[in-house]
Design a protein around this motif. Structure first.
Motif, PDB file in Angstrom:
ATOM      1  N   PHE A  75      13.668  -7.170 -15.163  1.00 28.15           N
ATOM      2  CA  PHE A  75      12.638  -6.282 -13.747  1.00 28.15           C
ATOM      3  C   PHE A  75      11.003  -7.085 -14.042  1.00 28.15           C
ATOM      4  N   ILE A  76      10.942  -7.167 -14.922  1.00 29.17           N
ATOM      5  CA  ILE A  76       9.788  -7.671 -15.631  1.00 29.17           C
ATOM      6  C   ILE A  76       9.475  -9.120 -14.924  1.00 29.17           C
ATOM      7  N   LYS A  77      10.578  -9.534 -14.798  1.00 29.92           N
ATOM      8  CA  LYS A  77      10.680 -11.016 -14.320  1.00 29.92           C
ATOM      9  C   LYS A  77      11.301 -11.380 -12.953  1.00 29.92           C
ATOM     10  N   THR A  78      11.166 -10.986 -12.240  1.00 31.72           N
ATOM     11  CA  THR A  78      12.062 -10.403 -10.840  1.00 31.72           C
ATOM     12  C   THR A  78      11.296 -10.115 -10.731  1.00 31.72           C
ATOM     13  N   HIS A  79      10.345  -8.943 -10.526  1.00 35.85           N
ATOM     14  CA  HIS A  79       9.266  -8.565  -9.548  1.00 35.85           C
ATOM     15  C   HIS A  79       7.938  -8.641 -10.017  1.00 35.85           C
ATOM     16  N   ILE A  80       7.408  -8.853 -11.057  1.00 38.28           N
ATOM     17  CA  ILE A  80       5.720  -9.338 -11.192  1.00 38.28           C
ATOM     18  C   ILE A  80       5.651 -10.379 -11.424  1.00 38.28           C
ATOM     19  N   GLY A  81       6.595 -11.375 -12.095  1.00 40.39           N
ATOM     20  CA  GLY A  81       6.303 -12.656 -12.473  1.00 40.39           C
ATOM     21  C   GLY A  81       5.301 -13.020 -12.772  1.00 40.39           C
ATOM     22  N   ALA A  82       5.038 -14.622 -12.403  1.00 40.01           N
ATOM     23  CA  ALA A  82       3.557 -15.022 -13.257  1.00 40.01           C
ATOM     24  C   ALA A  82       2.813 -14.373 -12.531  1.00 40.01           C
ATOM     25  N   GLU A  83       0.973 -14.541 -13.151  1.00 42.66           N
ATOM     26  CA  GLU A  83      -0.244 -13.621 -12.350  1.00 42.66           C
ATOM     27  C   GLU A  83      -0.236 -14.653 -10.452  1.00 42.66           C
ATOM     28  N   GLY A  84      -0.442 -13.988 -10.454  1.00 47.51           N
ATOM     29  CA  GLY A  84      -0.350 -14.376  -8.509  1.00 47.51           C
ATOM     30  C   GLY A  84       0.354 -14.432  -7.558  1.00 47.51           C
ATOM     31  N   SER A  85       1.886 -14.216  -8.159  1.00 48.94           N
ATOM     32  CA  SER A  85       2.532 -14.480  -7.292  1.00 48.94           C
ATOM     33  C   SER A  85       3.720 -13.406  -7.550  1.00 48.94           C
ATOM     34  N   PHE A  86       4.370 -13.096  -6.318  1.00 49.08           N
ATOM     35  CA  PHE A  86       5.260 -11.851  -6.576  1.00 49.08           C
ATOM     36  C   PHE A  86       6.499 -12.109  -5.398  1.00 49.08           C
ATOM     37  N   SER A  87       7.678 -11.838  -5.589  1.00 47.60           N
ATOM     38  CA  SER A  87       8.939 -12.228  -5.355  1.00 47.60           C
ATOM     39  C   SER A  87       9.268 -10.876  -4.142  1.00 47.60           C
ATOM     40  N   ILE A  88       8.509  -9.544  -4.280  1.00 51.89           N
ATOM     41  CA  ILE A  88       8.139  -8.760  -3.165  1.00 51.89           C
ATOM     42  C   ILE A  88       6.581  -8.454  -2.515  1.00 51.89           C
ATOM     43  N   LYS A  89       6.698  -9.013  -1.107  1.00 49.80           N
ATOM     44  CA  LYS A  89       5.443  -9.155  -1.107  1.00 49.80           C
ATOM     45  C   LYS A  89       4.622  -7.251  -0.609  1.00 49.80           C
ATOM     46  N   SER A  90       3.072  -7.640  -1.070  1.00 53.12           N
ATOM     47  CA  SER A  90       2.575  -6.518  -0.417  1.00 53.12           C
ATOM     48  C   SER A  90       2.301  -6.266   0.722  1.00 53.12           C
ATOM     49  N   PRO A  91       2.812  -4.839   0.884  1.00 49.73           N
ATOM     50  CA  PRO A  91       2.526  -4.441   2.420  1.00 49.73           C
ATOM     51  C   PRO A  91       1.007  -4.514   3.016  1.00 49.73           C
ATOM     52  N   ILE A  92       0.908  -4.269   4.558  1.00 50.68           N
ATOM     53  CA  ILE A  92      -0.196  -4.461   4.911  1.00 50.68           C
ATOM     54  C   ILE A  92      -0.386  -3.441   5.399  1.00 50.68           C
ATOM     55  N   THR A  93      -1.459  -2.459   5.136  1.00 48.65           N
ATOM     56  CA  THR A  93      -1.519  -1.026   5.465  1.00 48.65           C
ATOM     57  C   THR A  93      -2.883  -0.723   6.203  1.00 48.65           C
ATOM     58  N   LYS A  94      -2.991   0.165   6.753  1.00 41.91           N
ATOM     59  CA  LYS A  94      -4.533   1.140   7.152  1.00 41.91           C
ATOM     60  C   LYS A  94      -5.464   0.945   5.918  1.00 41.91           C
ATOM     61  N   ASP A  95      -4.513   1.203   5.000  1.00 44.39           N
ATOM     62  CA  ASP A  95      -5.663   1.508   3.988  1.00 44.39           C
ATOM     63  C   ASP A  95      -6.354   0.170   3.131  1.00 44.39           C
ATOM     64  N   ASN A  96      -5.391  -0.601   3.402  1.00 46.26           N
ATOM     65  CA  ASN A  96      -5.872  -2.587   2.215  1.00 46.26           C
ATOM     66  C   ASN A  96      -5.907  -3.091   3.634  1.00 46.26           C
ATOM     67  N   PHE A  97      -6.143  -3.145   4.890  1.00 46.96           N
ATOM     68  CA  PHE A  97      -6.551  -4.377   5.186  1.00 46.96           C
ATOM     69  C   PHE A  97      -7.419  -5.098   5.462  1.00 46.96           C
ATOM     70  N   VAL A  98      -8.579  -3.922   4.997  1.00 45.05           N
ATOM     71  CA  VAL A  98      -9.953  -3.916   5.174  1.00 45.05           C
ATOM     72  C   VAL A  98      -9.911  -5.176   3.752  1.00 45.05           C
ATOM     73  N   GLN A  99      -9.818  -4.573   3.023  1.00 40.18           N
ATOM     74  CA  GLN A  99     -10.104  -5.457   1.546  1.00 40.18           C
ATOM     75  C   GLN A  99      -9.150  -6.326   1.898  1.00 40.18           C
ATOM     76  N   ILE A 100      -7.795  -7.122   2.410  1.00 39.63           N
ATOM     77  CA  ILE A 100      -7.170  -8.302   2.506  1.00 39.63           C
ATOM     78  C   ILE A 100      -7.953  -9.126   3.442  1.00 39.63           C
ATOM     79  N   PHE A 101      -8.647  -8.859   4.408  1.00 43.74           N
ATOM     80  CA  PHE A 101      -9.551  -9.128   5.355  1.00 43.74           C
ATOM     81  C   PHE A 101     -10.488 -10.124   4.307  1.00 43.74           C
ATOM     82  N   ILE A 102     -11.178  -9.286   3.283  1.00 40.50           N
ATOM     83  CA  ILE A 102     -12.613  -9.594   3.291  1.00 40.50           C
ATOM     84  C   ILE A 102     -11.362 -10.873   1.245  1.00 40.50           C
ATOM     85  N   LYS A 103     -10.661 -11.248   1.351  1.00 41.12           N
ATOM     86  CA  LYS A 103     -10.146 -12.057   0.537  1.00 41.12           C
ATOM     87  C   LYS A 103     -10.071 -13.103   2.048  1.00 41.12           C
TER      88      LYS A 103
END
Length: 726
Positions: A75-103
């Motif tokens: 599970f850890i190998k498949t879904h988390i992997g090395a730092e900064g890379s994820f096999s499952i992408k994070s969703p964009i929501t109304k709660d995090n899109f401003v933070q994503i914009f800053i990055k």
């Protein structure tokens, strides 16, 4: 940014759940998050548990240590992997899109093939970096896929294209990347595009949140829109002169992520402090990427204003506060938190009372006698500490206007002596994350000059939600009343514990925002009885009670009058029989007359509020009480009041005609009962707004129209007799 997964474990097992599936839990407002998690029996724990089970369902993955070790590793190998890379992408929501914009601004924007000078040209015509970010966000596979009609820029084959028509050669070409799109691809490999459909409309309609200087504080505080920031600067210049930024020092001691300070030009004279270290980090990040936020990193610091002593301030700021002459040149420029202990949510408009707002910090303990009931307001705690611990400074602050006129702030006003210089007011729900329709004022005070607050004059500005422009709407005087001069003080003269009770008046507060809590009933709640929020209605005081209710209800509640105070009137009303009778008729047929014959069995009170005789309405049976029709007999009424009585009589007649052969229906029905009979109730228990009976709908509409005309007849007298001041 949040991790893609949350994990929890004990000695036997470990569980994982996608973080974004937990977000609805974190936005719940009616939990006590301070409850001890080890106590599984508390009501809040059980409520949280049910919410988690309902929200997550089968999405949680549980593994047992020992038996499932291989699966855990997989599970850890498949879904988390090395730092900064994820096999499952994070969703964009109304709660995090401003933070994503800053990055995005930091990681992608520098690689867009636009020079710094061109960015300024784009900005001049209203095309911002947020428009390019939204083009990225609303695309899939390198091309725009949704809500393109709302976008100025769209993505086409991984290049930016102008979707709206602009003049000039500035928009004559597509725009690509200086690095071949490497940073762009690397960034968007982490996020699922486009956002889920339920978030798209909100994200598209909030471009204001993607302007760097407008980035809001992510913990739900009152973000100050750039519109009002700019307007506040006009007033600062008006009071302190056009050269105020060179001549004065500025400290925002409730800075959040610093948007109130964006656009200031003299960074050597400006300090920003905030309670959260993460906000300090955010401000420092924004300093690097946002040209409008020009601050010295050494002037940005973590400081718990309501708990920390001034000995913790940076040396430069402390020297200013310690020097009486320099202190005269210090402007404390703030939009402090407005959380209130005594009411259900003032910050977000929903939820339970804020626990420990008035007791969880040192300032409240130090000044609780000074603040009185104003201790419940966080902004008042900021004001009083500024007043006493940095005497003589200038205070330029956004806040509600309660401290000017509220009964709860009488003690505060006795101690807070200052000279009002200038200010304006606007609607609260033009501020991000605020739903309430009440006024927020920006007021400037000179704390060096000791003057009693006796009312102030402010300019009024109107604006649509999140609009970039405002329009003047004249001036408004905010009146201040002293102890014993509020309508509740007048109402006490009508309290009657001796004569026969015919109902109860439920009363609360002295301003428009509490009008919904003013009504007639014959079955008060145990809480209202315990907290003395009711008084008896008798034959002796019914006129005063009806004047009180009519005065409170006859004028429409708006954002502009929300905090206007109802006051102790002059004696003119006593000799105006028409006004008294108008108020009586208005009360009988107003929706806040909640007298119900059904409640009589619980309290022993009959329905004494039928304004007609049995013969007038061709009643099914004799009424148990003819008190009201007898009370009305012989009185003269205005044309407007007679129209209401006539419309009400037709409604009663129709009701009795409908129940003629209905053995279960009550002949003693009140106005409230008749409405319930025709309109019915929802599963939630609230009364439906309309009925399936069109004849009834027409009759009640005619009655309400007549009542509205009567309200307009009463309203001028409310001001003439001093219940309100214009």
């Amino acid at each position: 940014l949040a991790p893609p997964w949350l994990g929890v474990f004990d000695e036997a097992r470990i569980a994982f759940v996608p973080f974004h599936d937990m977000l609805p839990i974190f936005t719940e407002t009616d939990f006590n998050w301070n409850a001890t998690p080890s106590n599984h029996e508390t009501a809040d724990f059980q409520k949280a548990r049910r919410a988690v089970e309902r929200t997550i369902g089968a999405k949680i993955a549980v593994y047992n240590f020992g038996a499932d070790d291989r699966e855990i590793k997989e599970f850890i190998k498949t879904h988390i992997g090395a730092e900064g890379s994820f096999s499952i992408k994070s969703p964009i929501t109304k709660d995090n899109f401003v933070q994503i914009f800053i990055k995005w601004v930091k990681e992608v924007k520098p690689s867009i093939n636009i020079s710094k000078e061109k960015w300024q040209e784009f900005k001049a015509v209203g095309v911002l970096d947020g428009d390019f970010f939204r083009a990225d966000m609303m695309s899939s596979g390198g091309n725009a896929v949704t809500l393109t009609d709302k976008l100025k820029i769209i993505l086409e084959n991984d290049k930016y294209k102008y979707h709206q028509v602009f003049e000039g050669d500035l928009f004559s070409r597509v725009i690509d990347f200086t690095d071949g799109g490497e940073a762009y691809r690397r960034f968007w490999n982490k996020y699922e595009r486009p956002p889920a459909e339920q978030y798209q409309k909100y994200i598209i309609e909030r471009p204001d949140l993607l302007v760097p200087q407008n980035i809001r504080e992510t913990k739900g505080s009152f973000f100050t829109p750039s519109l009002w920031v700019k307007k506040s600067r006009e007033y600062l210049a008006k009071v302190f002169g056009d050269n105020w930024q060179e001549e004065y020092y500025v400290w925002d001691c409730a800075a959040g992520t610093g948007n109130l300070l964006a656009g200031l030009t003299n960074k050597y004279n400006v300090w920003a402090s905030t309670i959260d270290e993460t906000d300090v980090n955010t401000i420092n990040t924004l300093i690097d990427i946002d040209d409008s936020l020009d601050l010295l990193p050494s002037h940005v610091f973590q400081f718990d204003f309501l708990n920390d002593g001034f000995d913790k301030l940076p040396e430069g700021l402390r020297n200013i506060i310690d020097d009486p002459e320099k202190r005269k040149k210090l402007i404390v420029y703030i939009n402090p938190p407005y959380a209130e202990a005594a009411s259900a949510t003032t910050r977000t408009g929903t939820g339970q009372n804020k626990r420990k707002v008035s007791t969880a910090h040192k300032t409240s303990q130090m000044y609780k006698e000074t603040l009185g009931r104003g201790i419940n307001e966080l902004f008042a705690n900021f004001f009083i500490k500024i007043y006493y611990q940095s005497p003589g400074v200038k205070l330029a602050a956004f806040s509600t206007l309660k401290y000017i006129n509220s009964q709860n702030f009488i003690k505060f006003r006795e101690c807070f002596l200052a000279e009002y210089k200038a200010g304006f007011m606007c609607r609260a729900n033009t501020f991000d994350n605020v739903e309430g329709k009440f006024p927020i004022g920006f007021l400037i005070w000179d704390l060096m000059v000791k003057k009693q607050i006796n009312g102030i004059r402010v300019d009024v500005f109107e604006s649509d939600n999140y609009a970039e422009r405002c329009r003047p709407r004249g001036e408004k005087i905010i009146y201040t009343a002293g102890k014993g001069r509020y309508i509740v003080d007048w109402m006490r003269s009508f309290f009657d514990a001796e004569n026969e009770r015919i109902g109860y008046l439920r009363f609360q507060g002295t301003d428009f925002q509490t009008n919904s809590n003013v009504y007639l009933t014959n079955r008060p709640s145990a809480n209202d009885i315990r907290e003395s929020k009711i008084t008896n209605i008798t034959g002796r005081n019914i006129t005063g009670v009806c004047v009180y209710l009519a005065v409170r209800q006859c004028i429409e509640h708006t954002w502009l009058n929300d905090r206007d105070q109802f006051l102790f009137p002059n004696d003119g009303w006593k000799t105006d029989a028409e006004f008294q009778h108008n108020c009586l008729v208005f009360t009988l047929f107003h929706g806040q007359n909640r007298i119900s014959a059904k409640d009589g069995g619980a309290t022993g009170l009959r329905n004494h509020w039928i304004p007609f005789t049995e013969k007038e309405v061709d009643a099914k049976e004799k009424f148990e009480s003819n008190f009201m029709s007898e009370f009305l007999k012989g009185k003269t009424f205005s044309n407007e009041a007679r129209a209401v009585l006539d419309a009400g009589r037709e409604l009663w007649r129709y009701y009795h005609a409908k129940i003629r052969n209905n053995g279960a229906a009550s002949a003693n029905a009140s106005f409230y009962d008749i409405r319930e009979f025709f309109q019915g109730r929802k599963e939630s228990g609230t009364m439906n707004a309309k009925s399936a009976d069109e004849t009834y709908n027409a009759l009640i509409a005619a009655l309400r129209a007549a009542l509205k005309t009567l309200a307009a007849k009463i309203a001028p007298k409310v001001y003439e007799y001093g219940f309100l001041k214009e």
